[in-house]
Design a protein around this motif. Structure first.
Motif, mmCIF file in Angstrom:
data_model
loop_
_atom_site.group_PDB
_atom_site.id
_atom_site.type_symbol
_atom_site.label_atom_id
_atom_site.label_comp_id
_atom_site.label_asym_id
_atom_site.label_seq_id
_atom_site.Cartn_x
_atom_site.Cartn_y
_atom_site.Cartn_z
ATOM 1 N N LEU A 76 -7.247 3.093 -16.149
ATOM 2 C CA LEU A 76 -8.015 4.016 -16.984
ATOM 3 C C LEU A 76 -9.337 3.414 -17.463
ATOM 4 C CD1 LEU A 76 -5.159 5.548 -19.168
ATOM 5 C CD2 LEU A 76 -6.442 6.676 -17.331
ATOM 6 N N GLY A 77 -9.563 2.136 -17.153
ATOM 7 C CA GLY A 77 -10.800 1.489 -17.565
ATOM 8 C C GLY A 77 -10.819 1.123 -19.040
ATOM 9 N N VAL A 78 -9.650 0.995 -19.636
ATOM 10 C CA VAL A 78 -9.567 0.621 -21.044
ATOM 11 C C VAL A 78 -9.638 -0.902 -21.107
ATOM 12 C CG1 VAL A 78 -8.156 0.685 -23.128
ATOM 13 C CG2 VAL A 78 -8.226 2.671 -21.613
ATOM 14 N N SER A 79 -10.729 -1.403 -21.666
ATOM 15 C CA SER A 79 -10.968 -2.847 -21.677
ATOM 16 C C SER A 79 -10.808 -3.466 -23.061
ATOM 17 C CB SER A 79 -12.372 -3.134 -21.148
ATOM 18 O OG SER A 79 -13.336 -2.483 -21.954
ATOM 19 N N ALA A 80 -10.361 -2.675 -24.023
ATOM 20 C CA ALA A 80 -10.157 -3.170 -25.381
ATOM 21 C C ALA A 80 -9.021 -2.391 -26.020
ATOM 22 C CB ALA A 80 -11.432 -3.001 -26.212
ATOM 23 N N THR A 81 -8.410 -3.007 -27.013
ATOM 24 C CA THR A 81 -7.378 -2.294 -27.749
ATOM 25 C C THR A 81 -7.864 -2.081 -29.171
ATOM 26 O OG1 THR A 81 -6.243 -4.329 -28.398
ATOM 27 C CG2 THR A 81 -5.493 -3.240 -26.384
ATOM 28 N N PRO A 82 -7.569 -0.968 -29.761
ATOM 29 C CA PRO A 82 -6.911 0.141 -29.102
ATOM 30 C C PRO A 82 -7.887 0.913 -28.205
ATOM 31 C CG PRO A 82 -7.453 0.768 -31.350
ATOM 32 C CD PRO A 82 -7.834 -0.688 -31.190
ATOM 33 N N GLY A 83 -7.339 1.553 -27.216
ATOM 34 C CA GLY A 83 -8.080 2.522 -26.415
ATOM 35 C C GLY A 83 -7.626 3.886 -26.902
ATOM 36 N N ILE A 84 -8.503 4.639 -27.487
ATOM 37 C CA ILE A 84 -8.143 5.908 -28.124
ATOM 38 C C ILE A 84 -8.702 7.066 -27.307
ATOM 39 C CG2 ILE A 84 -8.378 7.323 -30.206
ATOM 40 C CD1 ILE A 84 -8.807 4.668 -31.756
#
Length: 111
Positions: A76-84
């Motif tokens: 999904l290309g989420v490179s940091a948390t949180p990914g919202i």
């Protein structure tokens, strides 16, 4: 929490292990626990002092799910948390990486 308690917001928390070398073991312990919600809360409450201690049997049970969640995060290309992911006031799906400041979180959760 007020929005959750009032039923105005639903949260789907996808547990990943990406922050530190022991993150996969900790996340796997949470998901492989007999009480995942309780293990998650314990990790949350003790995070500043190191978080939950990995338990080998639970970690083995939860490892495949955490690895699948990590792949999903990457896909999904989420490179940091949180990914919202959220819908804005016009119904369009938006993504926010990282913890937003309270003013932005208020806008996200109450468009």
């Amino acid at each position: 929490m007020p929005w959750i308690n009032e039923g105005k917001v639903q949260i789907r928390h996808i547990v990943v292990g990406v922050l530190a070398s022991d993150s996969i073991a900790k996340a796997s312990t949470i998901l492989g626990s007999n009480r995942p919600h309780g293990a998650y809360i314990k990790n949350f409450e003790t995070f500043r002092s190191g978080g939950i201690v990995p338990v080998h049997a639970a970690s083995e049970r939860g490892k495949a799910q955490v690895e699948a969640n990590n792949r999903l995060m990457s896909d999904l290309g989420v490179s940091a948390t949180p990914g919202i992911y959220y819908k804005d006031s016009t119904g369009n799906v938006k993504m926010r990486l990282g913890l937003p400041p309270e003013s932005e979180l208020n806008r996200i959760l109450n468009p």
